[in-house]
Design an enzyme around this catalytic site. Structure first.
Site, short mmCIF file in Angstrom:
data_model
loop_
_atom_site.label_atom_id
_atom_site.label_comp_id
_atom_site.label_asym_id
_atom_site.label_seq_id
_atom_site.Cartn_x
_atom_site.Cartn_y
_atom_site.Cartn_z
N ASP A 1 4.22 18.64 -22.33
CA ASP A 1 2.83 19.07 -22.29
C ASP A 1 1.90 18.25 -21.40
OD1 ASP A 1 4.05 20.45 -24.30
OD2 ASP A 1 2.58 20.00 -25.83
N ASN B 1 10.74 27.07 -29.56
CA ASN B 1 11.82 27.69 -28.79
C ASN B 1 12.92 26.70 -28.36
OD1 ASN B 1 13.26 28.82 -26.59
ND2 ASN B 1 11.64 30.27 -26.18
N ARG C 1 -1.09 10.92 -28.24
CA ARG C 1 -1.25 12.36 -28.04
C ARG C 1 -2.07 12.67 -26.79
NH1 ARG C 1 1.89 15.93 -30.07
NH2 ARG C 1 0.22 17.46 -30.00
N GLU D 1 10.25 11.42 -32.90
CA GLU D 1 10.04 12.34 -31.78
C GLU D 1 10.31 11.65 -30.46
OE1 GLU D 1 6.12 14.02 -31.72
OE2 GLU D 1 6.61 15.48 -30.16
N ASP E 1 13.20 23.56 -28.94
CA ASP E 1 13.62 22.72 -30.07
C ASP E 1 14.78 23.38 -30.80
OD1 ASP E 1 10.65 22.05 -29.65
OD2 ASP E 1 11.25 20.49 -31.07
N TYR F 1 4.51 19.97 -36.59
CA TYR F 1 5.07 21.19 -35.97
C TYR F 1 5.72 22.06 -37.05
CZ TYR F 1 4.54 18.53 -31.61
OH TYR F 1 4.05 17.81 -30.55
N TYR G 1 -1.28 23.24 -38.56
CA TYR G 1 -1.14 23.27 -37.09
C TYR G 1 -2.27 24.05 -36.43
CZ TYR G 1 0.77 24.03 -32.43
OH TYR G 1 0.95 24.06 -31.07
C1 DGY Z 1 1.69 21.01 -29.41
O1 DGY Z 1 0.94 21.71 -30.08
O2 DGY Z 1 1.57 19.80 -29.24
C2 DGY Z 1 2.89 21.63 -28.83
O3 DGY Z 1 3.56 20.75 -28.01
C3 DGY Z 1 2.65 22.93 -28.17
O4 DGY Z 1 3.90 23.44 -27.91
#
Ligand code: DGY
Length: 482
Positions: free
Chosen positions: A214, A84, A247, A444, A86, A79, A131
């Site tokens: 998510d 936001n 994930r 995390e 965070d 990341y 990313y």
């Molecule tokens: C991601 O890319 O995994 C994020 O959580 C999106 O905000």
């Protein structure tokens, strides 16, 4: 309060100074000693003070390492931009180290506010190759966007009140409050108009990324109703940083991207998105955070003598208070999110179901049910709070939001438990959290069954919660109660 003998006291002060050389004021040291006294006397052996100090030092180093000049990335590689919610939580960690830096975190976030009031979920301050989907997907290769076009749970007003109330530098705090207040108000008004145009009292979430949770099982039904469009081929980068078992799956990503491209096609026009999105839910996390943030915004308005605005916010609070009851599932003893397109409460029981405690919107009897449900959940795992019902057959202790423990959610829920008088339960969750941090590092998220660290490493909001919790004994605002 814990009674420190004088040798311990001087040793502790010295260690504090050595480890945190920036902290030179006796007042601050005393505050730390007091908060450790609280932690030590209530839920852990005295010897843990060494571990606490280590944790504080490691947490501080993580924020410093993840600082990109006025804003903090959640984690390197995985990341690499400013997120936001965070950032709003990370500011609470910065506040224990440097108040100016804490305010700056919010200023940077609001520097990306859109004209319509939206505060984006990610701000792309500088390019990063690590990313996906980055600025060139939210915009285009020719015209990359400075931010995403969706939002996240609005924690910022809660942070602003906390920073303001606990500030040592009162003059700076008042100046920053005055600057930030109109921006917070514009964002909260945006929620009312763009995300509750039908005036229901609760706001809509149009993308799982907006919820911050998510791939919570709460979205399974609604997300699988989203037809996958013909979208450009893409390569996920998250899987280069974190094991795929932790994930979201590909079928979820295809839908995340489908939604993104549909929103991009209308230029993220907030007047259209609510009506065109094939994913529209009433997310408990967003609505609980917004409710609490509105309580704090009303408090801030009163503090600034803005009576009319306080009244306006009060109107939103009153409406939401009534509407929240429609999310309560009495049989489950838990709140649930709702799929707005089917009108049904979702079946999944998730940790977001306890967040109405953080909001202060649950009644006393609902709070008692929630506490009982939480106790039942805690009996099934070694470390609370799992993000998904551990009694469920598809509970996955390691997969993103489908089982793991999040320290930020523990912080919110313990704040709520305490506000409703469930001190013992709050202490149990705090003890679990402390154990995870001490034994498994600042990650995390964590496996609630084994405690194993998972997801991104050296994670900013976990570090920030650790600093906020341990350094200032941070708890609820009693005054925020309804
Ligand atoms: C991601 O890319 O995994 C994020 O959580 C999106 O905000």
């Amino acid at each position: 309060m814990f009674a420190w003998d004088s040798d311990w006291f001087f040793f502790f002060c010295k260690q504090t100074l050595v480890c945190m050389n920036a902290w030179s004021r006796l007042e601050e040291i005393l505050m730390i000693v007091c908060s450790f006294g609280h932690v030590c006397c209530t839920c852990r052996p005295k010897g843990d003070v060494y571990k606490s100090l280590q944790l504080l030092e490691v947490s501080k180093q993580i924020l410093i390492e993840n600082d990109r000049g006025g804003y903090t990335i959640p984690a390197k590689g995985l990341y690499p931009y400013q997120w936001n919610w965070d950032s709003a939580l990370v500011a609470l960690g910065w506040a224990t180290l440097d108040e100016g830096r804490a305010w700056q975190e919010l200023e940077k976030l609001f520097s990306a506010q859109w004209e319509d009031g939206l505060v984006p979920h990610i701000v792309f301050h500088q390019p990063s190759p690590t990313y996906f989907p980055g600025p060139e997907i939210w915009g285009s290769v020719e015209q990359p966007m400075g931010s995403t076009g969706i939002t996240q749970p609005p924690v910022a007003a809660i942070t602003v009140r906390k920073l303001y109330e606990t500030a040592l530098n009162k003059e700076l705090a008042l100046q920053k409050l005055k600057e930030l207040f109109p921006k917070l108000l514009a964002w909260h008004r945006w929620f009312q108009s763009a995300r509750d145009p039908e005036n229901t009292g609760l706001v809509a979430t149009l993308h799982p990324w907006e919820s911050g949770m998510d791939n919570s099982p709460a979205w399974d039904e609604a997300l699988y109703n989203v037809p996958v469009d013909q979208i450009p081929p893409y390569v996920r980068k998250d899987l280069g940083h974190v094991d795929s078992a932790m994930r979201p799956k590909q079928e979820e990503y295809d839908r995340y991207l489908t939604l993104l491209y549909r929103f991009r096609a209308v230029n993220y026009d907030c007047n259209q998105l609510y009506f065109l999105s094939p994913f529209r839910v009433t997310d408990l996390c967003t609505n609980s955070v917004l409710y609490r943030a509105n309580l704090d915004l009303r408090w801030l308005a009163n503090e600034l003598g803005q009576d009319q605005i306080a009244e306006e916010v009060d109107g939103w609070i009153k409406k939401a208070r009534i509407a929240f009851d429609s999310l309560y599932d009495e049989e489950a003893g838990l709140y649930k999110s709702k799929d707005q397109l089917t009108g049904e409460l979702v079946t999944a029981k998730t940790s977001a179901g306890f967040l109405p405690l953080f909001a202060r919107v649950a009644s006393a009897s609902q709070a008692a049910d929630l506490a009982a449900t939480l106790e039942r959940w805690l009996k099934r795992v070694k470390h609370g709070i799992p993000s998904y019902d551990p009694e469920s057959s598809n509970f996955e202790p390691l997969r993103y939001w489908r089982g793991p423990v999040w320290v930020i959610i523990n912080w919110m829920i313990t704040d709520g438990l305490r506000a409703y008088g469930y001190e013992d339960l709050a202490l149990r969750v705090e003890a679990d959290t402390y154990e995870l941090l001490v034994s498994h590092g600042i990650n995390e998220y964590y496996d609630p069954v084994t405690g194993a660290a998972a997801g991104g490493k050296l994670f900013s909001w976990t570090a920030a919660m650790c600093l906020a919790w341990l350094s200032k004994g941070d708890g609820a605002h009693p005054a925020a109660a309804h």
